[in-house]
Each structure stands twice: as C-alpha cells, then as structure tokens.
Design a protein around this motif. Structure first.
Motif, PDB file in Angstrom:
ATOM      1  N   UNK A  10      23.590  -2.671  -8.147  1.00 14.83           N
ATOM      2  CA  UNK A  10      22.874  -1.613  -8.851  1.00 14.83           C
ATOM      3  C   UNK A  10      22.988  -0.292  -8.099  1.00 14.83           C
ATOM      4  N   UNK A  11      23.142   0.799  -8.851  1.00  8.62           N
ATOM      5  CA  UNK A  11      23.190   2.144  -8.277  1.00  8.62           C
ATOM      6  C   UNK A  11      22.096   2.999  -8.907  1.00  8.62           C
ATOM      7  N   UNK A  12      21.834   4.151  -8.294  1.00  5.67           N
ATOM      8  CA  UNK A  12      20.837   5.073  -8.838  1.00  5.67           C
ATOM      9  C   UNK A  12      21.258   5.556 -10.226  1.00  5.67           C
ATOM     10  N   UNK A  13      22.556   5.767 -10.414  1.00  5.00           N
ATOM     11  CA  UNK A  13      23.045   6.207 -11.723  1.00  5.00           C
ATOM     12  C   UNK A  13      22.743   5.171 -12.796  1.00  5.00           C
ATOM     13  N   UNK A  14      22.978   3.906 -12.488  1.00  9.46           N
ATOM     14  CA  UNK A  14      22.696   2.839 -13.453  1.00  9.46           C
ATOM     15  C   UNK A  14      21.222   2.830 -13.836  1.00  9.46           C
ATOM     16  N   UNK A  15      20.357   2.889 -12.843  1.00 11.22           N
ATOM     17  CA  UNK A  15      18.919   2.851 -13.108  1.00 11.22           C
ATOM     18  C   UNK A  15      18.466   4.068 -13.901  1.00 11.22           C
ATOM     19  N   UNK A  16      19.084   5.210 -13.630  1.00  5.06           N
ATOM     20  CA  UNK A  16      18.754   6.424 -14.371  1.00  5.06           C
ATOM     21  C   UNK A  16      19.145   6.290 -15.839  1.00  5.06           C
ATOM     22  N   UNK A  17      20.329   5.740 -16.093  1.00  4.55           N
ATOM     23  CA  UNK A  17      20.769   5.541 -17.483  1.00  4.55           C
ATOM     24  C   UNK A  17      19.887   4.519 -18.198  1.00  4.55           C
ATOM     25  N   UNK A  18      19.502   3.444 -17.507  1.00  2.00           N
ATOM     26  CA  UNK A  18      18.633   2.436 -18.113  1.00  2.00           C
ATOM     27  C   UNK A  18      17.308   3.064 -18.539  1.00  2.00           C
ATOM     28  N   UNK A  19      16.749   3.926 -17.682  1.00  4.83           N
ATOM     29  CA  UNK A  19      15.489   4.601 -18.003  1.00  4.83           C
ATOM     30  C   UNK A  19      15.654   5.544 -19.187  1.00  4.83           C
ATOM     31  N   UNK A  20      16.753   6.293 -19.212  1.00  5.20           N
ATOM     32  CA  UNK A  20      17.006   7.238 -20.300  1.00  5.20           C
ATOM     33  C   UNK A  20      17.210   6.515 -21.629  1.00  5.20           C
ATOM     34  N   UNK A  21      17.979   5.429 -21.603  1.00  5.38           N
ATOM     35  CA  UNK A  21      18.230   4.649 -22.821  1.00  5.38           C
ATOM     36  C   UNK A  21      16.932   4.053 -23.348  1.00  5.38           C
ATOM     37  N   UNK A  22      16.109   3.516 -22.450  1.00  2.00           N
ATOM     38  CA  UNK A  22      14.837   2.911 -22.855  1.00  2.00           C
ATOM     39  C   UNK A  22      13.923   3.948 -23.491  1.00  2.00           C
ATOM     40  N   UNK A  23      13.934   5.158 -22.947  1.00  2.41           N
ATOM     41  CA  UNK A  23      13.119   6.243 -23.512  1.00  2.41           C
ATOM     42  C   UNK A  23      13.583   6.601 -24.923  1.00  2.41           C
ATOM     43  N   UNK A  24      14.877   6.674 -25.113  1.00  2.00           N
ATOM     44  CA  UNK A  24      15.416   7.013 -26.445  1.00  2.00           C
ATOM     45  C   UNK A  24      15.113   5.905 -27.453  1.00  2.00           C
ATOM     46  N   UNK A  25      15.191   4.671 -27.014  1.00  2.00           N
ATOM     47  CA  UNK A  25      14.846   3.557 -27.908  1.00  2.00           C
ATOM     48  C   UNK A  25      13.386   3.644 -28.332  1.00  2.00           C
ATOM     49  N   UNK A  26      12.528   4.037 -27.395  1.00  2.00           N
ATOM     50  CA  UNK A  26      11.117   4.204 -27.724  1.00  2.00           C
ATOM     51  C   UNK A  26      10.903   5.259 -28.784  1.00  2.00           C
ATOM     52  N   UNK A  27      11.632   6.363 -28.687  1.00  2.00           N
ATOM     53  CA  UNK A  27      11.521   7.427 -29.688  1.00  2.00           C
ATOM     54  C   UNK A  27      12.006   6.942 -31.051  1.00  2.00           C
ATOM     55  N   UNK A  28      13.103   6.195 -31.052  1.00  2.00           N
ATOM     56  CA  UNK A  28      13.619   5.681 -32.323  1.00  2.00           C
ATOM     57  C   UNK A  28      12.627   4.724 -32.966  1.00  2.00           C
ATOM     58  N   UNK A  29      11.961   3.929 -32.153  1.00  2.00           N
ATOM     59  CA  UNK A  29      10.948   3.018 -32.697  1.00  2.00           C
ATOM     60  C   UNK A  29       9.775   3.788 -33.286  1.00  2.00           C
ATOM     61  N   UNK A  30       9.393   4.892 -32.620  1.00  2.00           N
ATOM     62  CA  UNK A  30       8.303   5.729 -33.127  1.00  2.00           C
ATOM     63  C   UNK A  30       8.664   6.301 -34.488  1.00  2.00           C
ATOM     64  N   UNK A  31       9.923   6.713 -34.634  1.00  2.00           N
ATOM     65  CA  UNK A  31      10.376   7.291 -35.905  1.00  2.00           C
ATOM     66  C   UNK A  31      10.668   6.220 -36.947  1.00  2.00           C
ATOM     67  N   UNK A  32      10.368   4.974 -36.620  1.00  2.00           N
ATOM     68  CA  UNK A  32      10.719   3.847 -37.486  1.00  2.00           C
ATOM     69  C   UNK A  32      12.226   3.766 -37.652  1.00  2.00           C
ATOM     70  N   UNK A  33      12.898   4.285 -36.600  1.00  2.00           N
ATOM     71  CA  UNK A  33      14.344   4.233 -36.430  1.00  2.00           C
ATOM     72  C   UNK A  33      15.192   3.947 -37.642  1.00  2.00           C
ATOM     73  N   UNK A  34      15.781   2.739 -37.657  1.00  2.00           N
ATOM     74  CA  UNK A  34      16.744   2.395 -38.690  1.00  2.00           C
ATOM     75  C   UNK A  34      16.179   1.444 -39.735  1.00  2.00           C
ATOM     76  N   UNK A  35      15.001   0.890 -39.460  1.00  2.00           N
ATOM     77  CA  UNK A  35      14.479  -0.140 -40.352  1.00  2.00           C
ATOM     78  C   UNK A  35      14.257   0.371 -41.768  1.00  2.00           C
TER      79      UNK A  35
END
Length: 330
Positions: A10-35
């Motif tokens: 694991x690198x700092x870059x990997x962990x940073x991307x994981x955090x960013x991706x998780x945040x974006x997924x949260x926003x998509x869920x809030x918007x009721x994303x694709x469902x």
C-alpha cells in the motif's frame, strides 16, 4: 491457508484514491445515483461493452453496438457483431456469479467467447504473450502453470475478501490475471468484466460504471502501467493507475447525474431522459421519441435551452443549419 501473496504494498497515493472514490460513491448514493435512471445505466453498460471490445480491436462504433443490442441489423464483420452479443450476455451474469469461483470464471468465458473460440470456457493449452499492437509487453507463464496460478489467485481473494479493500483487491486481481493470461483469447475482456464484478459486490453502482471507457481512452498508459509493474516486480504502478481511472470515471458520472437532476425544466428532463450519452441524434429522431410534431416548439422549449446549458452539442458546430446536423448529449 494459502501462502500465496501477490507482490504489492500500500502507498499513500493508493489510500488517497480509495478515500476519494469512496467519497464520490457516497455522493452518488445521496443523489440516488443510477437506480432511478435506467437510461443512464443502460448507456453506461453500452459504453463498457463498446470500450472493452474496442481495446481488443473491435471496429464497431458505439452507435452500432447499441443497434446490435437493440436487435437491429448492423453491416459489420460477423465476428465483431457476435462479440457484442456475447459481451452483453456475459455482463448480464454479473449479479448471479461469484468473484471467487473458478467455475463461474470458466462459465463466463464460455459466454464471452461463444461461437468464437474452440476453447471457450477452458484454460489455454499453449503459450501466449501480452501485446500492445505489434509490441509484446511480456510472455505469459507456461500453460501448464495456469491451473495452479489461477487457483492461488482465487484462493487468496476468497481468504482476504474481508481484509483487503475491494478497490485494492480488484486492481491486484486485474494485474495478476493479465499476467497469468489463462485463456487462449478473451483475457482482456474477462479481466475488465471480473474487475467490475469484484467492485459491484462491494457497491452495486459499479455494475453500471464504465471503467472500461476510461481504460480505452488511456490505452497506452494502461499497457505502460502493466509493463512498468512487470519490470518492477510488483503491481503498485498498475494499482495506482487503475484507481486514478476509477476516480475520474466516478467524477464524470457524478457530474452527469447532477446535471440531469439540477434545476432543469420538465421539457429538458424529458428530452435528456430519452437521449443516451454519446449517441448522435437528428432533430427528427428526437422529436419522434418525444412525440412532438412542432419543430418550433421543439427548438424553443427543448433543443435550444439544452445547447445553451451545454447539455447537448452539435456534431457540426461551425454549421448549425447543416442538413447533416446531429445532436449529442454529453
């Protein structure tokens, strides 16, 4: 307990991307994303299929891929049309299969290479290399090693599915599978589909996130990341590359979802709902889908506002009145 462990850390870059991706997924869920957006889900599935096949030199356009899936006659190479049908059926299995089952892996390969390969659903019985165009990136392990290598990889995933973040596991799998290259043909298509499968079991949104389209856009970078990781003896460079592409795709998807929902008139929402991203439409075809007869009403309430907001663009921007003018939702 398996002693096998893929070479990465694991690198700092990997962990940073994981955090960013998780945040974006949260926003998509809030918007009721694709469902609540079946057109957007289907369009993204078409993008995934088109891009994954294009990486493997399939020449059909995204419009032709859509026509094949709609049951229309497409004047293209028979093999390429079959590849589209197979890919659609294979992706349709995602909700039914396990990322940790070798039997399911072979089953899906049998679908994705149906009527195309003699060894559909079976591991290869000869040597193969991984190529970027005419350039060989590396030679895959001898075919006799394939069953054991795949068994080790799948056992490692199964044993660590609750210990290793799915974003990291998916990227590691992607690299290791490409390296093993277990099938005579269809390895690239299978790798990208199985990566989607791993992520979709973590978050169902990934079933309709077109990661393949981003890989296709940066295909040279994709192969370079594979080659550099192979030279380094671990998959770190490739993991970071893939996480960056996933992060970028989710950013685009978030923008699409918000733009469809945010402060738009009912006219615009209706038009954007019937149009699919990246597909060119004529004025007549859009009006037919909307059930409109008045060209003036269509331009005033639908088309012009969409162009003004940058939601739809002309295919011939320098000649707005061209008889060949088409419109694309972006």
């Amino acid at each position: 307990m398996s002693e096998y462990k893929p070479p990465y850390y694991l690198t700092e870059n990997m962990l940073s991307f994981v955090a960013s991706i998780s945040e974006k997924l949260g926003k998509l869920n809030v918007y009721n994303g694709l469902e609540s957006k079946p057109h957007l889900r289907r369009n993204n599935r078409i993008k995934s299929i088109h891009s994954s096949l294009k990486i493997e030199a399939n020449s059909l356009s995204i419009g032709e891929v859509k026509d094949v899936l709609d049951g229309k006659i497409v004047l293209g190479p028979e093999r390429e049309v079959q590849e589209v049908k197979n890919a659609y059926d294979a992706y349709d299995l995602i909700s039914e299969i396990s990322p940790y089952s070798i039997d399911d892996l072979k089953k899906v390969h049998g679908v994705i290479t149906r009527n195309l390969e003699l060894q559909a659903g079976e591991f290869r019985s000869s040597g193969v290399g991984v190529f970027n165009g005419d350039s060989c990136i590396f030679m895959a392990p001898p075919f006799k090693q394939v069953p054991n290598l795949i068994s080790d990889l799948f056992l490692w995933m199964d044993e660590n599915k609750f210990k290793i973040h799915p974003l990291i596991m998916g990227a590691v799998f992607h690299y290791e599978f490409v390296f093993i290259h277990p099938f005579t043909d269809g390895n690239g298509r299978m790798t990208r589909l199985w990566h989607t499968l791993i992520l979709s079991k973590w978050n169902q949104l990934f079933e309709f996130v077109p990661i393949e389209s981003q890989i296709e856009k940066f295909q040279s970078g994709y192969y370079k990341a594979i080659s550099d990781s192979h030279s380094n003896g671990n998959s770190n460079i490739f993991i970071e590359f893939i996480l960056e592409q996933i992060d970028f795709v989710l950013e685009l998807l978030s923008n699409q979802v918000q733009r469809v929902d945010y402060n738009l008139s009912e006219y615009l929402k209706k038009m954007l709902d019937v149009m699919e991203f990246g597909i060119p439409y004529s004025t007549t075809s859009i009006m037919e889908m909307l059930g409109l007869k008045s060209r003036e009403t269509f331009r005033k309430n639908y088309l012009n506002p969409a162009i003004k907001l940058g939601l739809v663009v002309r295919t011939i921007p320098n000649k707005p009145n061209s008889k060949n003018q088409m419109y694309v939702k972006i």
